[in-house]
Design a protein around this motif. Sequence first.
Motif, PDB file in Angstrom:
ATOM      1  N   LEU A   1      11.555  -3.039  -6.348  1.00  0.00           N
ATOM      2  CA  LEU A   1      11.343  -1.587  -6.320  1.00  0.00           C
ATOM      3  C   LEU A   1      12.469  -0.843  -5.611  1.00  0.00           C
ATOM      4  O   LEU A   1      12.319   0.326  -5.257  1.00  0.00           O
ATOM      5  CB  LEU A   1      10.014  -1.276  -5.629  1.00  0.00           C
ATOM      6  CG  LEU A   1       8.763  -1.811  -6.342  1.00  0.00           C
ATOM      7  CD1 LEU A   1       7.526  -1.649  -5.463  1.00  0.00           C
ATOM      8  CD2 LEU A   1       8.559  -1.089  -7.678  1.00  0.00           C
ATOM      9  N   SER A   2      13.603  -1.509  -5.430  1.00  0.00           N
ATOM     10  CA  SER A   2      14.714  -0.896  -4.694  1.00  0.00           C
ATOM     11  C   SER A   2      15.281   0.331  -5.408  1.00  0.00           C
ATOM     12  O   SER A   2      15.941   1.167  -4.788  1.00  0.00           O
ATOM     13  CB  SER A   2      15.833  -1.920  -4.458  1.00  0.00           C
ATOM     14  OG  SER A   2      16.335  -2.399  -5.704  1.00  0.00           O
ATOM     15  N   ASP A   3      15.028   0.455  -6.712  1.00  0.00           N
ATOM     16  CA  ASP A   3      15.536   1.594  -7.473  1.00  0.00           C
ATOM     17  C   ASP A   3      14.485   2.701  -7.613  1.00  0.00           C
ATOM     18  O   ASP A   3      14.638   3.608  -8.434  1.00  0.00           O
ATOM     19  CB  ASP A   3      15.990   1.141  -8.863  1.00  0.00           C
ATOM     20  CG  ASP A   3      14.858   0.513  -9.682  1.00  0.00           C
ATOM     21  OD1 ASP A   3      13.859   0.076  -9.063  1.00  0.00           O
ATOM     22  OD2 ASP A   3      14.972   0.452 -10.914  1.00  0.00           O
ATOM     23  N   THR A   4      13.419   2.646  -6.814  1.00  0.00           N
ATOM     24  CA  THR A   4      12.368   3.661  -6.876  1.00  0.00           C
ATOM     25  C   THR A   4      12.219   4.351  -5.519  1.00  0.00           C
ATOM     26  O   THR A   4      12.888   3.996  -4.544  1.00  0.00           O
ATOM     27  CB  THR A   4      11.008   3.043  -7.273  1.00  0.00           C
ATOM     28  OG1 THR A   4      10.488   2.294  -6.153  1.00  0.00           O
ATOM     29  CG2 THR A   4      11.151   2.120  -8.473  1.00  0.00           C
ATOM     30  N   SER A   5      11.283   5.297  -5.452  1.00  0.00           N
ATOM     31  CA  SER A   5      11.002   6.007  -4.203  1.00  0.00           C
ATOM     32  C   SER A   5       9.970   5.285  -3.346  1.00  0.00           C
ATOM     33  O   SER A   5       9.533   5.806  -2.313  1.00  0.00           O
ATOM     34  CB  SER A   5      10.488   7.423  -4.519  1.00  0.00           C
ATOM     35  OG  SER A   5       9.322   7.358  -5.332  1.00  0.00           O
ATOM     36  N   ALA A   6       9.568   4.078  -3.765  1.00  0.00           N
ATOM     37  CA  ALA A   6       8.522   3.341  -3.054  1.00  0.00           C
ATOM     38  C   ALA A   6       8.981   2.927  -1.667  1.00  0.00           C
ATOM     39  O   ALA A   6      10.137   2.541  -1.456  1.00  0.00           O
ATOM     40  CB  ALA A   6       8.111   2.107  -3.853  1.00  0.00           C
ATOM     41  N   LYS A   7       8.060   3.009  -0.713  1.00  0.00           N
ATOM     42  CA  LYS A   7       8.283   2.541   0.648  1.00  0.00           C
ATOM     43  C   LYS A   7       7.275   1.444   0.926  1.00  0.00           C
ATOM     44  O   LYS A   7       6.151   1.488   0.431  1.00  0.00           O
ATOM     45  CB  LYS A   7       8.136   3.691   1.642  1.00  0.00           C
ATOM     46  CG  LYS A   7       9.131   4.823   1.374  1.00  0.00           C
ATOM     47  CD  LYS A   7       8.699   6.115   2.006  1.00  0.00           C
ATOM     48  CE  LYS A   7       9.670   7.236   1.650  1.00  0.00           C
ATOM     49  NZ  LYS A   7       9.672   7.546   0.195  1.00  0.00           N
ATOM     50  N   ILE A   8       7.680   0.463   1.726  1.00  0.00           N
ATOM     51  CA  ILE A   8       6.836  -0.702   1.960  1.00  0.00           C
ATOM     52  C   ILE A   8       6.591  -0.862   3.454  1.00  0.00           C
ATOM     53  O   ILE A   8       7.531  -0.983   4.239  1.00  0.00           O
ATOM     54  CB  ILE A   8       7.472  -1.975   1.374  1.00  0.00           C
ATOM     55  CG1 ILE A   8       7.684  -1.804  -0.140  1.00  0.00           C
ATOM     56  CG2 ILE A   8       6.591  -3.194   1.648  1.00  0.00           C
ATOM     57  CD1 ILE A   8       8.406  -2.940  -0.804  1.00  0.00           C
ATOM     58  N   GLY A   9       5.299  -0.843   3.821  1.00  0.00           N
ATOM     59  CA  GLY A   9       4.910  -1.060   5.205  1.00  0.00           C
ATOM     60  C   GLY A   9       4.218  -2.403   5.340  1.00  0.00           C
ATOM     61  O   GLY A   9       3.276  -2.698   4.604  1.00  0.00           O
ATOM     62  N   VAL A  10       4.693  -3.234   6.264  1.00  0.00           N
ATOM     63  CA  VAL A  10       4.187  -4.598   6.417  1.00  0.00           C
ATOM     64  C   VAL A  10       3.542  -4.759   7.788  1.00  0.00           C
ATOM     65  O   VAL A  10       4.138  -4.401   8.811  1.00  0.00           O
ATOM     66  CB  VAL A  10       5.322  -5.635   6.253  1.00  0.00           C
ATOM     67  CG1 VAL A  10       4.767  -7.053   6.353  1.00  0.00           C
ATOM     68  CG2 VAL A  10       6.047  -5.433   4.929  1.00  0.00           C
ATOM     69  N   GLY A  11       2.318  -5.298   7.814  1.00  0.00           N
ATOM     70  CA  GLY A  11       1.661  -5.555   9.085  1.00  0.00           C
ATOM     71  C   GLY A  11       0.180  -5.787   8.888  1.00  0.00           C
ATOM     72  O   GLY A  11      -0.430  -5.256   7.955  1.00  0.00           O
ATOM     73  N   ALA A  12      -0.412  -6.594   9.765  1.00  0.00           N
ATOM     74  CA  ALA A  12      -1.841  -6.892   9.657  1.00  0.00           C
ATOM     75  C   ALA A  12      -2.687  -5.646   9.884  1.00  0.00           C
ATOM     76  O   ALA A  12      -3.714  -5.452   9.229  1.00  0.00           O
ATOM     77  CB  ALA A  12      -2.219  -7.984  10.655  1.00  0.00           C
ATOM     78  N   ASN A  13      -2.266  -4.782  10.806  1.00  0.00           N
ATOM     79  CA  ASN A  13      -2.986  -3.529  11.068  1.00  0.00           C
ATOM     80  C   ASN A  13      -2.422  -2.451  10.150  1.00  0.00           C
ATOM     81  O   ASN A  13      -1.523  -1.696  10.521  1.00  0.00           O
ATOM     82  CB  ASN A  13      -2.843  -3.124  12.535  1.00  0.00           C
ATOM     83  CG  ASN A  13      -3.727  -1.929  12.893  1.00  0.00           C
ATOM     84  OD1 ASN A  13      -4.158  -1.174  12.031  1.00  0.00           O
ATOM     85  ND2 ASN A  13      -3.988  -1.765  14.180  1.00  0.00           N
ATOM     86  N   ARG A  14      -2.946  -2.406   8.944  1.00  0.00           N
ATOM     87  CA  ARG A  14      -2.358  -1.511   7.946  1.00  0.00           C
ATOM     88  C   ARG A  14      -2.648  -0.046   8.239  1.00  0.00           C
ATOM     89  O   ARG A  14      -1.913   0.838   7.806  1.00  0.00           O
ATOM     90  CB  ARG A  14      -2.823  -1.919   6.550  1.00  0.00           C
ATOM     91  CG  ARG A  14      -2.024  -3.120   6.048  1.00  0.00           C
ATOM     92  CD  ARG A  14      -2.532  -3.675   4.757  1.00  0.00           C
ATOM     93  NE  ARG A  14      -3.538  -4.696   4.972  1.00  0.00           N
ATOM     94  CZ  ARG A  14      -4.032  -5.458   4.004  1.00  0.00           C
ATOM     95  NH1 ARG A  14      -3.614  -5.295   2.762  1.00  0.00           N
ATOM     96  NH2 ARG A  14      -4.948  -6.376   4.266  1.00  0.00           N
TER      97      ARG A  14
END
Length: 401
Positions: free
Chosen positions: A112-125
């Motif tokens: 998804l590097s060519d999109t506006s998507a952001k990715i948040g990683v963590g157990a406490n979402r």
Amino acid sequence: MEETARQLITRLAATPDSAVRDLPFLHRALTLPLLSAASAALRLSLLPSWLRPRRALPVPVVSVGNLTWGGNGKTPMVDFLARSFHRLGVSPLILTRGYAGGDEPKMLRRRLSDTSAKIGVGANRTAVASSMLQEYGFIHHFQNTCAEKKFSSACKLESGSRIGVAILDDGMQHWSLLRDVEIVMVNGLAPWGNSHFIPRGPMREPLSALGRADIVIIHNADMASEAQLKAIRSTIEENSTTCSVFYSRLAPSHFFEVKQPLQRIPLNVLNDKIVLCVSAIGCPNAFIHTVREIGPLKIDRLDFSDHHFFNGHDLEIIQETVRNLMDQYSKDTIVIVTEKDYDRDPAALRTLDAKVWVLSSSLQIMPHKEQGEDEFMRKVNEIITITGCAKSHAVDRATNC
């Protein structure tokens, strides 16, 4: 030893009650009773979970989850949704736990590097979402959709990098966040396994949990028979009278070489090749089926447990298998892996003295009784609109009071 134990549990979890008598005595007498006791404890612990308090985010939340472990197409569906929202002009935030080394977020970040998507990683979402919404800002889409019954074009143009929707990866059993849309993925090849709870079986919740679903996707539907699909739909309808049902498949597009990930190798190059399929995923049979449909001359396979990291011993086994296939057929052998296997540890795969190609695939909603990709996204947006209106009216009532 650890990998051997995981593979044993996976095999036992796929064993129906009718086949238990065929298991070795030690497994029947010791291992299965222990797994069954653990399953019963898990089932009891889950009963009140959905009643726990939940936090609401200021943007719509679309949950993608399942009732069984592994191989249901959750990550491809998250990828599909992120791209679909991006095309609508809505910037998505993907919230993922990053389980077992984080192969899913690594793959999503690359794809998804060519999109506006952001990715948040963590157990406490919930905490991850709050932090990223504060960092990037957000836009209240449901305020516009409530008034206009569709995503506002002005909203899309003005949103910029602000987050407009959250996609909760593996969200069905993540109780802390309220969701606007509950999408449940079902593996068409093995929908409920042996119907036992983890670890005796693959079930994470009882079938009655389908009643929470807004949309159910039967994945790998292209590999299932009409009778199988009919039986799955019947079970869904028995447990959820209001959800919409769609079919999906993973459609291969090309290969790329592990040492040259930007290279696109056409699928038909595989036609006369000897292939060794190596995977550590939830449903390796679907992977093998897809490669077989491409048309190689011969397929061999090495399956590891889901999320497994290839160690030195594993790489030696792969290398030795490649040598044996080359000696047997007097032809070059190509190692084929999935994108998840590549993104988990590309450096390990690059050490192999062989051609290692990665099969790149994308989820497709299969046309079925006028239910295709457009209808699917229309349904998602419709549910967001309805729940957005409910949120807006609740806020108005609270303000007036």
